[in-house]
Scaffold this active site. Structure first.
Site, mmCIF file in Angstrom:
data_model
loop_
_atom_site.group_PDB
_atom_site.id
_atom_site.type_symbol
_atom_site.label_atom_id
_atom_site.label_comp_id
_atom_site.label_asym_id
_atom_site.label_seq_id
_atom_site.Cartn_x
_atom_site.Cartn_y
_atom_site.Cartn_z
ATOM 1 N N GLY A 136 35.701 53.177 44.364
ATOM 2 C CA GLY A 136 36.802 54.270 44.132
ATOM 3 C C GLY A 136 36.843 55.270 43.688
ATOM 4 N NE ARG B 192 35.384 53.007 50.101
ATOM 5 C CZ ARG B 192 36.108 52.092 48.974
ATOM 6 N NH1 ARG B 192 36.545 53.556 47.758
ATOM 7 N NH2 ARG B 192 35.925 50.957 48.724
ATOM 8 C CG ASP C 72 48.904 49.632 43.935
ATOM 9 O OD1 ASP C 72 50.274 50.303 43.541
ATOM 10 O OD2 ASP C 72 48.980 48.774 44.435
ATOM 11 C CB VAL D 286 46.786 58.017 48.429
ATOM 12 C CG1 VAL D 286 48.664 58.930 48.021
ATOM 13 C CG2 VAL D 286 46.358 57.379 46.928
ATOM 14 C CD GLU E 4 40.027 51.949 38.678
ATOM 15 O OE1 GLU E 4 39.564 52.104 39.413
ATOM 16 O OE2 GLU E 4 40.839 50.644 39.204
ATOM 17 C CE LYS F 211 49.989 54.219 45.690
ATOM 18 N NZ LYS F 211 50.049 52.351 46.663
HETATM 19 P P1 IMP Z 1 46.214 47.097 41.260
HETATM 20 O O1 IMP Z 1 45.193 46.195 40.250
HETATM 21 O O2 IMP Z 1 47.331 46.407 41.737
HETATM 22 O O3 IMP Z 1 46.138 48.402 39.925
HETATM 23 O O4 IMP Z 1 45.325 47.789 41.962
HETATM 24 C C1 IMP Z 1 44.362 49.170 41.891
HETATM 25 C C2 IMP Z 1 43.147 49.018 43.355
HETATM 26 O O5 IMP Z 1 43.931 48.927 44.416
HETATM 27 C C3 IMP Z 1 42.907 50.091 43.488
HETATM 28 O O6 IMP Z 1 41.267 50.118 42.046
HETATM 29 C C4 IMP Z 1 42.436 50.507 44.459
HETATM 30 O O7 IMP Z 1 41.341 49.755 45.362
HETATM 31 C C5 IMP Z 1 43.375 49.684 45.809
HETATM 32 N N1 IMP Z 1 44.312 51.029 45.287
HETATM 33 C C6 IMP Z 1 46.227 50.879 45.340
HETATM 34 N N2 IMP Z 1 46.922 51.721 45.726
HETATM 35 C C7 IMP Z 1 45.925 52.477 46.782
HETATM 36 C C8 IMP Z 1 46.704 53.228 47.430
HETATM 37 O O8 IMP Z 1 47.604 53.967 47.897
HETATM 38 N N3 IMP Z 1 44.973 53.822 48.709
HETATM 39 C C9 IMP Z 1 43.849 52.752 48.234
HETATM 40 N N4 IMP Z 1 43.346 52.038 47.411
HETATM 41 C C10 IMP Z 1 44.313 51.957 46.698
HETATM 42 MG MG MG Z 2 39.090 50.894 43.071
#
Ligand code: IMP
Ligand code: MG
Length: 185
Positions: free
Chosen positions: A46, A168, A106, A156, A102, A134
């Site tokens: 990503g 992507r 999230d 998103v 990054e 987020k």
């Molecule tokens: P985290 O570990 O929950 O912070 O997730 C991070 C990863 O989840 C990111 O690097 C994304 O690959 C994926 N991700 C989280 N939210 C989204 C979104 O809204 N769209 C697409 N991928 C997301």
């Molecule tokens: Mg990612």
């Protein structure tokens, strides 16, 4: 796979706004890392478009490297507590000024575990640059030193972010209309 227009609820951040902000981040990073010791680490997949554009806006000499991680268990659109290194860096980060690039933070679990893994290798410094934050969804405590945009709790896609691995390539960040989206598998 559906045309992106059929599942786009709204464009959250258009291409021009994205690029203008990334240019600002690049300028800020260039000032903060004048010593040519900066290593940008991109988390696949990503972070790729962001890394590429950010790197072009950074005027101090720097290196780039890539790593891929996968999170254990949990659903497709959320991540669990820990990650596994699926593809490691080529470079030794010991004594380097590392900036983790990054696409989105999230829950924060991914970045939190990557930071833990990298810290063990004793870089000189270790900071985080995230295009999207987020913050409402945060579960793990993560420092974000450079933040592109704080976004609401919506799923998103585009500009590196995927919807089941597609879209992507879009040059903007869009909100997915999950009611209209029909996963193929
Ligand atoms: P985290 O570990 O929950 O912070 O997730 C991070 C990863 O989840 C990111 O690097 C994304 O690959 C994926 N991700 C989280 N939210 C989204 C979104 O809204 N769209 C697409 N991928 C997301
Ligand atoms: Mg990612």
């Amino acid at each position: 796979m559906q045309n992106y227009n059929d599942i786009l609820a709204e464009i959250l951040i258009d291409e021009e706004t994205l690029q203008a902000r990334i240019k600002e981040l690049g300028a800020e990073i260039s000032v903060d890392y004048p010593e040519n010791s900066l290593l940008l680490i991109c988390i696949l997949r990503g972070g790729v478009p962001f890394l590429v554009d950010l790197s072009r806006y950074i005027t101090s000499l720097h290196m780039v490297d890539f790593m891929a991680v996968s999170s254990y268990g949990m659903g497709k659109r959320e991540s669990g507590g820990t990650v596994r290194v699926a593809m490691d860096l080529q470079m030794d980060i010991h004594h380097k000024d590392v900036l983790l690039v990054e696409d989105i933070v999230d829950s924060g679990h991914t970045i939190a575990s990557v930071l833990e893994i990298l810290q063990l290798r004793q870089p000189r410094s270790l900071k985080v640059c995230a295009l999207l934050d987020k913050s409402e969804r945060r579960e793990a405590v993560v420092p974000i030193h450079y933040r592109g945009f704080d976004i609401p709790n919506k799923f998103v896609f585009g500009y590196g972010l995927d919807l089941d691995e597609y879209y992507r390539n879009l040059p903007f960040i869009g909100v997915v209309d999950l009611e209209k989206y029909k996963p193929t598998s």
